[in-house]
Design an enzyme around this catalytic site. Structure first.
Site, short mmCIF file in Angstrom:
data_model
loop_
_atom_site.label_atom_id
_atom_site.label_comp_id
_atom_site.label_asym_id
_atom_site.label_seq_id
_atom_site.Cartn_x
_atom_site.Cartn_y
_atom_site.Cartn_z
N ASP A 1 -10.13 -4.29 -4.25
CA ASP A 1 -9.50 -3.37 -3.31
C ASP A 1 -10.22 -2.03 -3.34
OD1 ASP A 1 -7.81 -1.72 -1.82
OD2 ASP A 1 -6.00 -2.75 -2.52
N HIS B 1 -7.89 -5.26 0.09
CA HIS B 1 -6.66 -4.57 0.46
C HIS B 1 -5.90 -5.37 1.51
CE1 HIS B 1 -4.25 -0.95 0.32
NE2 HIS B 1 -4.24 -0.88 1.65
N SER C 1 0.83 -1.20 0.00
CA SER C 1 0.00 0.00 0.00
C SER C 1 0.87 1.26 0.00
CB SER C 1 -0.96 -0.04 1.20
OG SER C 1 -1.96 0.93 1.09
#
Length: 259
Positions: free
Chosen positions: A204, A233, A117
């Site tokens: 996501d 995610h 991320s």
């Protein structure tokens, strides 16, 4: 594979510590260390969030928010690679880059980098400029990005960035965004010589998949492996998805060791 473990620097996501990221990525971490003999170094981001008001989202009602924030602080996860500031600010990015350069000087060299991320975006930026910001350190042989992205802003000021995230066609998305001014060199991959493994989930909601697919487009397709899952995610842990990743990395590093 080399008898001497290759070192991989691991960068957690927003509101994660190195310890938590290691736990969250255990499904990938264990085969990388046990099967491929890689030395994974999980570090925590240097930028500290001192109050929940600095978050770009709400933690719920006042009572819920206080409890959640207390838990975040107690687990030492009130950290990030940069603070979100509008409209397209990345406060702390320079501090984090300097931190990483100094950390690598003291603990490197590293043959690879892995990020999730926000950590994946930071890993991509460092991967692309490593030889410039740290002369003498070779390009990473391997870079693994999970739910990563490029720092972008709409080309048309009237476009809403969140509306653009809904675009499914990455070529259309590319035409509608540009790299945020001042960060162009960090997302210029012309000097990145290693292999890229880009992993993302089509479900996501935190980093929409078009952003991760856009990250793929800045790299040479001959040095790029893309793995898409239908989840959200997180770092994938199921063997049926992880095993192909391990084989790709094994092949990349075996090839490098034979050069």
């Amino acid at each position: 594979m080399s008898a001497v473990p290759r070192k991989i620097l691991c960068l957690p996501g927003y509101l994660q510590s190195g310890k938590i990221f290691a736990e969250k990525s255990s499904g990938l971490r264990k085969p990388l260390t046990k099967k491929l003999n890689l030395d994974l170094d999980y570090i925590s981001p240097p930028v500290v969030l001192n109050d929940k008001s600095e978050l770009p989202f709400s933690l719920g009602t006042d009572e819920e928010a206080d409890a959640k924030w207390k838990s975040i602080v107690e687990s030492e996860c009130n950290r990030c690679w940069w603070k979100h500031t509008e409209p397209f600010g990345y406060e702390g990015f320079d501090e984090s880059l300097k931190y990483l350069v100094n950390y690598i000087k003291e603990n490197g060299p590293y043959q690879g980098i892995l990020g999730f991320s926000q950590g994946a975006a930071m890993a991509a930026a460092l991967n692309n400029v490593i030889e410039d910001v740290l002369p003498g350190h070779p390009s990473f042989e391997l870079a693994i990005f999970i739910s990563g992205f490029v720092f972008t802003t709409p080309v048309n000021e009237n476009d809403d960035k969140y509306d653009l995230f809904e675009i499914q066609d990455v070529d259309v998305y590319r035409q509608k965004v540009k790299v945020v001014e001042g960060f162009e060199k960090y997302f210029d991959a012309s000097k990145a010589a290693g292999h890229i493994v880009n992993i993302y989930g089509t479900g996501d909601a935190t980093v929409p998949s078009v952003r991760s697919r856009h990250l793929s487009t800045i790299y040479d397709s001959n040095r790029l492996s893309v793995l898409e899952h239908d989840g959200g995610h997180y770092v994938p842990s199921k063997k049926h998805f992880v095993n192909p990743i391990i084989e790709i990395i094994k092949d990349v590093l075996d090839t490098k060791s034979n050069l």
